[in-house]
Design an enzyme around this catalytic site. Structure first.
Site, PDB file in Angstrom:
ATOM      1  N   PHE A   1      38.747  27.566  46.660  1.00 23.89           N
ATOM      2  CA  PHE A   1      40.853  28.193  47.053  1.00 23.89           C
ATOM      3  C   PHE A   1      41.041  28.452  45.770  1.00 23.89           C
ATOM      4  O   PHE A   1      41.954  29.542  46.140  1.00 23.89           O
ATOM      5  CB  PHE A   1      41.007  27.582  47.790  1.00 23.89           C
TER       6      PHE A   1
ATOM      7  N   TRP B   1      45.039  32.891  51.590  1.00 25.53           N
ATOM      8  CA  TRP B   1      44.908  32.416  51.012  1.00 25.53           C
ATOM      9  C   TRP B   1      43.607  31.298  50.596  1.00 25.53           C
ATOM     10  O   TRP B   1      43.133  31.122  49.228  1.00 25.53           O
ATOM     11  CB  TRP B   1      46.606  31.144  50.909  1.00 25.53           C
ATOM     12  N   HIS B   2      43.028  30.762  51.427  1.00 24.80           N
ATOM     13  CA  HIS B   2      41.883  30.318  51.017  1.00 24.80           C
ATOM     14  C   HIS B   2      40.547  30.999  51.037  1.00 24.80           C
ATOM     15  O   HIS B   2      40.120  29.585  50.091  1.00 24.80           O
ATOM     16  CB  HIS B   2      41.448  29.850  52.483  1.00 24.80           C
ATOM     17  N   GLY B   3      40.527  32.103  51.482  1.00 26.24           N
ATOM     18  CA  GLY B   3      39.311  33.172  50.141  1.00 26.24           C
ATOM     19  C   GLY B   3      39.726  34.172  51.350  1.00 26.24           C
ATOM     20  O   GLY B   3      40.161  34.521  52.002  1.00 26.24           O
TER      21      GLY B   3
END
Length: 469
Positions: free
Chosen positions: A469, A322-324
């Protein structure tokens, strides 16, 4: 429009003076906030002004359908459509280049070009929007009949770029309330938080980044093991002060409009275990992953206890992604997932015996937890896996020199550590003193701080880390 820029504060003041004269007029106040939300999105890209309303409208209608549907099968179909819609947006406008590149690597075919990438704030929007339809499906909340209120809640501008991830069902009643007032204590707290957030960003996070952290992660082989390790610790502090600084400004901005957002940090490096860290770091994301992902995974009610551990790993793997769109984030999530699973296993084996409350035992646990978290941050910060491994290799060389550690940098790091571990009453005392000052004194102090910090940061503030993000 960065939340640390002077343009943002001009925008915020404008919204403030447009909003409060009509605050008791429900439709008018919602219209002011909705216009502010979409104007904020438009400053980044006009495409958002088409994407966000369209997606929000679909979720609004799906939630009404979920609430009115009598058959469970239909309710499940509608909530699945909402999940697929939001995850489809996330995949299409943030992860498609990553997916195409990996597909190309597997097949040997050249990756097709993909020009529809709009990652800014999409992760936070989709997670925030999903809380609404899932809560309605679970009957934890009722669908609102106000289209205007829903559009405003899911796109609320302080939370757009980097949270905190606010449950729409918690924000809607505040937006629809007719007796809105701005208490003196809330206004003082809001200005205090904004000022604190600016200090964290300009005087600590950006300073640490520009004076060592960025150089160490860009060219680790130019530094000794000791300097590289200090750079890693510096990044841990930079990330905390950057992200918590953003959160303070976002919470303060919302509070100036009479709206309360959830807390997102609680001295995370004081945690004495990895689960405790996640109860203190990015709290709203931790709660989202627990409530909407972990509890939704199959097997938790099975007699096979292995699911309790594997689901933790899966949850953190997806939380890392989800962060990247990078395998580094996946590896970072995997590290935390394994640590959480091993901690859960250890707690199961120990039974009900409480952990030692002796101060030395707690200090050792806190130290070891911080070392693990900082080690994992290497993969979070490095641009790719070879760069992360180069950092680890450099630290393992055990070379010692502090030639690149300047005295001002050491002083800022020391202040950052002391401020992080300062007891809560210290923070509360500062807040109380500021809040008791007359409003014009509070505003003047904040204005002088903004001007002073803009002067100090002559090259401008770097973007907040979590806005990526």
């Amino acid at each position: 429009m960065l939340l640390s820029s002077s343009l943002y504060f001009v925008f915020l003041v404008g919204v403030f003076f447009l909003y409060w004269p009509v605050a008791r007029l429900r439709a008018a106040s919602l219209a002011v906030l909705l216009f502010a939300n979409y104007f904020f999105y438009a400053k980044w890209d006009l495409f958002y002004v088409f994407l966000i309303p369209a997606a929000s409208t679909c979720d609004f209608l799906l939630a009404l359908g979920i609430q009115r549907a009598a058959r469970q099968g239909l309710r499940r179909t509608l909530v699945t459509l909402s999940v697929l819609l939001n995850l489809g947006i996330l995949a299409s406008f943030k992860y498609m280049p990553f997916l195409l590149a990996n597909y190309s690597g597997l097949t040997g075919q050249p990756a097709p070009a993909w020009h529809w990438t709009f990652p800014l704030g999409i992760s936070f929007y989709t997670f925030q929007s999903l809380t609404y339809t899932i809560d309605v499906f679970r009957r934890d909340a009722r669908a609102t009949s106000s289209y205007l209120a829903h559009l405003t809640a899911v796109s609320f501008f302080p939370t757009t770029l980097a949270g905190p991830i606010t449950r729409v069902a918690a924000l809607l009643p505040q937006l629809e309330r007719k007796d809105k007032t701005l208490a003196a204590g809330d206004s003082g707290r809001a200005l205090f938080l904004i000022g604190l957030g600016l200090i964290k960003k300009f005087m600590i996070a950006d300073y640490l980044a520009e004076n060592l952290v960025n150089r160490v992660f860009d060219l680790p082989r130019l530094y000794t093991a000791a300097e590289t390790l200090i750079g890693v610790y510096g990044y841990a502090l930079q990330l905390y002060y950057d992200f918590s600084g953003y959160t303070d400004i976002a919470i303060g901005s919302a509070l100036l409009l009479g709206l309360k957002l959830p807390a997102n940090f609680n001295r995370p490096y004081a945690a004495d275990s990895v689960p405790d860290f996640w109860r203190r770091w990015h709290i709203t994301l931790s709660n989202w992953l627990r409530d909407y992902l972990y509890f939704s995974l199959p097997g938790l009610r099975s007699k096979w206890k292995v699911f309790a551990y594997t689901n933790l790993v899966v949850t953190m793997l997806l939380g890392g992604l989800w962060h990247g769109a990078s395998w580094n984030f996946v590896l970072w999530g995997l590290l935390h997932g394994i640590a959480l699973a091993l901690t859960r296993l250890w707690q199961t084996l120990r039974g009900r015996r409480p952990a030692s409350t002796a101060i030395w035992g707690r200090l050792v646990r806190t130290f070891l937890t911080a070392q693990f978290v900082c080690f994992a941050w290497i993969f979070f910060r490095a641009p790719d896996l070879p760069s992360a491994l180069a950092i680890v290799e450099r630290i393992a060389s055990l070379t010692v020199s502090f030639a690149n550690i300047s005295t001002p940098f050491a002083v800022v790091m020391a202040i950052a550590v002391l401020a992080h571990y300062a007891p809560t009453p210290v923070y509360e005392t500062g807040l109380r003193i500021y809040s008791r000052a007359p409003f014009y004194v509070q505003a003047a102090a904040l204005a002088l701080l903004v001007i002073g910090l803009q002067y100090v940061a002559a090259t401008g503030a770097a973007p907040f880390i979590y806005t990526r993000f």
